[in-house]
Scaffold this active site. Sequence first.
Site, PDB file in Angstrom:
ATOM      1  N   CYS A  86       0.836  -1.206   0.000  1.00  0.00           N
ATOM      2  CA  CYS A  86       0.000   0.000   0.000  1.00  0.00           C
ATOM      3  C   CYS A  86       0.876   1.264   0.000  1.00  0.00           C
ATOM      4  CB  CYS A  86      -0.986  -0.044   1.161  1.00  0.00           C
ATOM      5  SG  CYS A  86      -2.330   1.145   0.983  1.00  0.00           S
ATOM      6  N   HIS A 203      -3.440  -5.545   1.245  1.00  0.00           N
ATOM      7  CA  HIS A 203      -2.728  -5.751   2.513  1.00  0.00           C
ATOM      8  C   HIS A 203      -2.667  -7.228   2.901  1.00  0.00           C
ATOM      9  CE1 HIS A 203      -2.363  -1.554   3.935  1.00  0.00           C
ATOM     10  NE2 HIS A 203      -3.442  -1.354   3.208  1.00  0.00           N
ATOM     11  N   GLU A 205      -0.747  -8.535   5.038  1.00  0.00           N
ATOM     12  CA  GLU A 205      -0.475  -8.652   6.484  1.00  0.00           C
ATOM     13  C   GLU A 205      -1.761  -8.576   7.310  1.00  0.00           C
ATOM     14  OE1 GLU A 205      -0.398  -5.978   4.853  1.00  0.00           O
ATOM     15  OE2 GLU A 205      -0.836  -4.246   6.109  1.00  0.00           O
TER      16      GLU A 205
END
Lengths: 234, 79
Positions: A86, A203, A205
């Site tokens: 991002c 994302h 994560e």
Amino acid sequence: MKFAIVVFPGSNCDHDAYHAVTQVLGQQAELVWHKDTHLAGADVVVLPGGFSHGDYLRTGAIARFSPIMASIAEFARRGGPVLGICNGFQILLEAGLLPGAMLRNQDLKFHCEHVWIRVEQGDTPFTARAGRGQVIRVPVAHGEGNYYADPAVLRDLEAAGRVVFRYCDPQGNVTDAANPNGSLNNIAGICDETRNVVGLMPHPERACEAAIGSADGLLIFESVVTSLAQQGAL
Amino acid sequence: MKAKVFVTLKPSVFDPQGHTIADALHSMGYTGVGDVRQGKYFELELNSLSADQARALALEVADKVLANPVIESYRIEVD
């Protein structure tokens, strides 16, 4: 294996990445302040998401001049795996470590939702565990993720197989409806010429545990562990 | 010296903000307005420089920081 997670003023996914790496993946991680000049002996560098310097001027435009960036460029030049997520992707673009730029989302809305992306290349350190064409579900959260590159650069990216992820529907079809931001060719992520620097807007994560909606993103982190192990780097 | 830097998206790059502003103006009845392009404007205070030096400095700063040459172009005025 040790991950360096770079913290800029305004990073807000640094601890998500730290959690995913240490608690889910079971690897070591260290948060590295952007004013540091050393990567703490890391094997992998992650530039996390967030709003570095408030997104002032342009996303990533000020963070790219942080002292740590010279070390990251050198790490990348030596073949070290670098993942920009991002805002981290936006910083890599501004730094010229990846080609192109981000424009405001085509519909001018901030998109915060789960999307589907198709893994286009399995030969980067961050996709080594993925099958080509594999579809994963990961969240996006951005206002400027509309990937742009001039036509010559875009042709080169496609010809060299450097588009690593594309927005798609759940079946893996790349359609306009599945494109959340207007990115050219539904591009969600790309890599550099030597394939060790990867940037993506979604994302992974935030999608490493089923309890928070998806564990598909773990594939990206497991891939780099496998990839480095295969290279005998550990 | 003062330098003014005007940054706009290149003509080849779609400007969703400008497009939305144009749509709004048209819906308000401003049919005389065609396309709209949104940009950024910077004022730089430059200390004790000749006009040539000021222009050179403003060019460097605009090229390196204020504009992203991948998507933007810029114009500079020095006075």
